[in-house]
Design an enzyme around this catalytic site. Structure first.
Site, short mmCIF file in Angstrom:
data_model
loop_
_atom_site.label_atom_id
_atom_site.label_comp_id
_atom_site.label_asym_id
_atom_site.label_seq_id
_atom_site.Cartn_x
_atom_site.Cartn_y
_atom_site.Cartn_z
N GLU A 104 0.79 -1.26 -0.01
CA GLU A 104 0.09 -0.05 -0.01
C GLU A 104 0.90 1.23 -0.06
OE1 GLU A 104 -2.54 1.64 -0.72
OE2 GLU A 104 -4.02 1.65 0.97
N ASP A 105 0.49 2.19 -0.52
CA ASP A 105 1.22 3.47 -0.53
C ASP A 105 1.19 4.33 0.68
OD1 ASP A 105 -1.56 4.05 -0.57
OD2 ASP A 105 -1.24 5.67 -2.14
N PHE A 157 -0.77 16.05 4.24
CA PHE A 157 -1.50 15.42 3.11
C PHE A 157 -0.28 15.49 2.08
CE2 PHE A 157 -3.51 14.76 -0.78
CZ PHE A 157 -4.69 13.53 -0.39
N ARG A 170 0.36 12.05 -9.40
CA ARG A 170 0.88 10.61 -9.07
C ARG A 170 2.29 10.52 -10.02
NH1 ARG A 170 -3.25 7.34 -7.01
NH2 ARG A 170 -5.29 7.80 -7.90
P1 IMP Z 1 -7.08 5.23 5.32
O1 IMP Z 1 -8.27 4.30 4.80
O2 IMP Z 1 -7.57 6.42 6.23
O3 IMP Z 1 -5.86 4.58 5.88
O4 IMP Z 1 -6.61 5.74 3.77
C1 IMP Z 1 -5.78 5.13 2.96
C2 IMP Z 1 -5.94 5.94 1.59
O5 IMP Z 1 -6.19 7.26 1.60
C3 IMP Z 1 -4.63 5.68 0.75
O6 IMP Z 1 -4.61 4.48 0.10
C4 IMP Z 1 -4.49 6.89 -0.05
O7 IMP Z 1 -5.15 6.51 -1.11
C5 IMP Z 1 -5.41 7.87 0.55
N1 IMP Z 1 -4.64 8.67 1.32
C6 IMP Z 1 -4.37 9.14 2.79
N2 IMP Z 1 -3.48 9.72 2.95
C7 IMP Z 1 -3.15 10.34 1.89
C8 IMP Z 1 -2.32 11.52 1.60
O8 IMP Z 1 -1.53 12.02 2.20
N3 IMP Z 1 -2.12 11.72 0.06
C9 IMP Z 1 -2.36 11.03 -0.89
N4 IMP Z 1 -3.50 9.99 -0.71
C10 IMP Z 1 -3.66 9.77 0.96
#
Ligand code: IMP
Length: 194
Positions: A104-105, A157, A170
């Site tokens: 995961e990123d 962010f 991206r």
């Molecule tokens: P979570 O479910 O809140 O952990 O969010 C995960 C997803 O939110 C990641 O796979 C990203 O696609 C997106 N995301 C969360 N933080 C960022 C950020 O700082 N930049 C870009 N995408 C983010």
């Protein structure tokens, strides 16, 4: 010097350079290669944000491996998840008795990864682990086990190296802060495949 011209002043401070990312991805790849030597490893990339990381990571892992992808969507604002996650694309191939590693990123609240861990576990791999490039642990809402972490991030962010804001940036080769407070104030709601 980057060949990518960005005309958006909200793309701010560079948090991680191309060199820092490359070095850490190489280390992660070597560690994963050692840990899974002789095993039947499948890396499962989470579309779309992980594709740049995954493509570099697999080339740093010595030994045999397979690649598959999953996609999840969370209804919410562009910059944060609502907590309601659903699957958009499940695995294309069985992973029964293989060692699965979800790639995961970024982990923010943890909701997306927690959901995907359950989903992938239902395919009955021999083992299941996680590898994330970026961890925003300050924003965690549900606990998730992270086995390999590239970098800890502050609560900012970020965009670049696969990470987007509203589908853009991206292709930036390094990781930058994206200054949301200077945005238009219009919160764009969309069903998003992260
Ligand atoms: P979570 O479910 O809140 O952990 O969010 C995960 C997803 O939110 C990641 O796979 C990203 O696609 C997106 N995301 C969360 N933080 C960022 C950020 O700082 N930049 C870009 N995408 C983010």
């Amino acid at each position: 010097m980057s060949i990518i011209a960005i005309d958006d002043e909200r793309v701010g401070e560079r948090l991680l350079s191309i060199e820092q990312i490359a070095q850490r991805v190489k280390e992660l790849g070597q560690q994963i290669g050692n840990d899974y030597r002789g095993r039947d490893l499948v890396l499962i990339g989470v579309l779309t944000g992980s594709v740049v990381f995954l493509s570099d990571l697999i080339r740093s892992i010595p030994g045999n491996l397979e690649v598959d992808f999953v996609a999840a969507a969370s209804y919410g604002a562009v910059t944060h998840s609502s907590g309601v996650v659903r699957i958009l694309k499940d695995l294309s191939h069985p992973i029964l008795s293989k060692d699965a590693l979800i790639v995961e990123d970024i982990v923010d609240t943890g909701l997306t990864l927690a959901y995907l861990i359950d989903r992938v576990a239902s395919h009955q791999p021999a083992s299941l682990a996680t590898c994330v490039l970026l961890n925003k642990s300050a924003r965690r809402r549900v606990p998730v086990d992270l086995n390999y972490v590239g970098f800890e991030l502050p609560d900012r962010f970020v965009v670049g190296y696969g990470l987007d804001y509203a589908g853009r940036y991206r292709n930036l080769p390094s990781i930058h802060v994206y200054n949301l407070e200077e945005s238009s104030g219009i919160e764009c709601r969309r069903p998003s495949a992260d």
